[in-house]
Scaffold this motif. Structure first.
Motif, PDB file in Angstrom:
ATOM      1  N   UNK A  44       0.840  -1.205   0.000  1.00  0.00           N
ATOM      2  CA  UNK A  44       0.000   0.000   0.000  1.00  0.00           C
ATOM      3  C   UNK A  44       0.874   1.253   0.000  1.00  0.00           C
ATOM      4  N   UNK A  45       1.936   1.246   0.799  1.00  0.00           N
ATOM      5  CA  UNK A  45       2.870   2.375   0.845  1.00  0.00           C
ATOM      6  C   UNK A  45       3.481   2.618  -0.530  1.00  0.00           C
ATOM      7  N   UNK A  46       3.935   1.554  -1.182  1.00  0.00           N
ATOM      8  CA  UNK A  46       4.563   1.680  -2.497  1.00  0.00           C
ATOM      9  C   UNK A  46       3.562   2.193  -3.527  1.00  0.00           C
ATOM     10  N   UNK A  47       2.339   1.707  -3.467  1.00  0.00           N
ATOM     11  CA  UNK A  47       1.303   2.170  -4.386  1.00  0.00           C
ATOM     12  C   UNK A  47       1.043   3.666  -4.218  1.00  0.00           C
ATOM     13  N   UNK A  48       0.893   4.093  -2.966  1.00  0.00           N
ATOM     14  CA  UNK A  48       0.673   5.520  -2.705  1.00  0.00           C
ATOM     15  C   UNK A  48       1.866   6.357  -3.158  1.00  0.00           C
ATOM     16  N   UNK A  49       3.052   5.862  -2.905  1.00  0.00           N
ATOM     17  CA  UNK A  49       4.264   6.595  -3.262  1.00  0.00           C
ATOM     18  C   UNK A  49       4.405   6.729  -4.772  1.00  0.00           C
ATOM     19  N   UNK A  50       4.257   5.636  -5.477  1.00  0.00           N
ATOM     20  CA  UNK A  50       4.465   5.666  -6.925  1.00  0.00           C
ATOM     21  C   UNK A  50       3.340   6.370  -7.676  1.00  0.00           C
ATOM     22  N   UNK A  51       2.169   6.452  -7.071  1.00  0.00           N
ATOM     23  CA  UNK A  51       1.065   7.151  -7.727  1.00  0.00           C
ATOM     24  C   UNK A  51       1.048   8.640  -7.385  1.00  0.00           C
ATOM     25  N   UNK A  52       1.929   9.056  -6.473  1.00  0.00           N
ATOM     26  CA  UNK A  52       1.987  10.461  -6.096  1.00  0.00           C
ATOM     27  C   UNK A  52       0.931  10.868  -5.099  1.00  0.00           C
ATOM     28  N   UNK A  53       0.308   9.916  -4.449  1.00  0.00           N
ATOM     29  CA  UNK A  53      -0.780  10.203  -3.520  1.00  0.00           C
ATOM     30  C   UNK A  53      -0.374  10.105  -2.047  1.00  0.00           C
ATOM     31  N   UNK A  54       0.878   9.780  -1.776  1.00  0.00           N
ATOM     32  CA  UNK A  54       1.305   9.573  -0.391  1.00  0.00           C
ATOM     33  C   UNK A  54       1.154  10.834   0.445  1.00  0.00           C
ATOM     34  N   UNK A  55       1.640  11.952  -0.048  1.00  0.00           N
ATOM     35  CA  UNK A  55       1.568  13.192   0.723  1.00  0.00           C
ATOM     36  C   UNK A  55       0.121  13.578   0.999  1.00  0.00           C
ATOM     37  N   UNK A  56      -0.734  13.472  -0.015  1.00  0.00           N
ATOM     38  CA  UNK A  56      -2.150  13.809   0.179  1.00  0.00           C
ATOM     39  C   UNK A  56      -2.788  12.884   1.215  1.00  0.00           C
ATOM     40  N   UNK A  57      -2.456  11.599   1.155  1.00  0.00           N
ATOM     41  CA  UNK A  57      -2.987  10.630   2.121  1.00  0.00           C
ATOM     42  C   UNK A  57      -2.534  10.980   3.542  1.00  0.00           C
ATOM     43  N   UNK A  58      -1.265  11.282   3.699  1.00  0.00           N
ATOM     44  CA  UNK A  58      -0.731  11.600   5.024  1.00  0.00           C
ATOM     45  C   UNK A  58      -1.330  12.892   5.578  1.00  0.00           C
ATOM     46  N   UNK A  59      -1.522  13.883   4.716  1.00  0.00           N
ATOM     47  CA  UNK A  59      -2.125  15.131   5.175  1.00  0.00           C
ATOM     48  C   UNK A  59      -3.591  14.922   5.564  1.00  0.00           C
ATOM     49  N   UNK A  60      -4.282  14.067   4.829  1.00  0.00           N
ATOM     50  CA  UNK A  60      -5.669  13.748   5.159  1.00  0.00           C
ATOM     51  C   UNK A  60      -5.752  13.058   6.525  1.00  0.00           C
ATOM     52  N   UNK A  61      -4.848  12.120   6.776  1.00  0.00           N
ATOM     53  CA  UNK A  61      -4.805  11.434   8.073  1.00  0.00           C
ATOM     54  C   UNK A  61      -4.510  12.431   9.190  1.00  0.00           C
ATOM     55  N   UNK A  62      -3.564  13.327   8.961  1.00  0.00           N
ATOM     56  CA  UNK A  62      -3.201  14.331   9.973  1.00  0.00           C
ATOM     57  C   UNK A  62      -4.404  15.203  10.320  1.00  0.00           C
ATOM     58  N   UNK A  63      -5.089  15.706   9.318  1.00  0.00           N
ATOM     59  CA  UNK A  63      -6.246  16.570   9.560  1.00  0.00           C
ATOM     60  C   UNK A  63      -7.375  15.814  10.256  1.00  0.00           C
TER      61      UNK A  63
END
Length: 116
Positions: A44-63
């Protein structure tokens, strides 16, 4: 999109470049989530990273975690009748109770958002 390959020993490996992601400061919960994904949900981490969605996912979790923390602490304080009057009358008791509420909320957030 055309892929190019590089020979590594006897293997051809694709030349993959992760999409550019903005550098944003990550909060406590985003860092906990990233560490969890790296250690326990590698695919899941690799998928988020390679698709460019990791930062958005992490910011969503933070908020979501910050919002949930505020909501839970407020609900617990209201349920236990911890008010500003108690804060003025017995500040040490108020601090102790609020710390307990924050710890309880932290456990809930970790289960609901971070380690799910």
């Amino acid at each position: 999109m055309e892929l190019t390959y590089t020979m590594r020993g006897e293997y051809l490996l694709p030349n993959l470049i992760a999409p550019e992601q903005p550098e944003v400061p990550l909060g406590k919960y985003a860092l906990l989530r990233r560490t969890y994904l790296q250690e326990h949900r590698k695919a899941h981490f690799t998928t988020l990273l390679t698709s460019g969605q990791l930062t958005a996912h992490l910011m969503e979790i933070e908020q979501a975690a910050q919002s949930r923390m505020e909501q839970i602490v407020t609900q617990l304080a209201k349920a236990e009748n911890v008010t500003e009057e108690l804060k003025a009358r017995d500040p040490m008791k108020w601090v102790g109770l609020m710390n307990n509420f924050r710890q309880s909320a932290e456990e809930i957030i970790r289960e609901e958002l971070i380690y799910s």
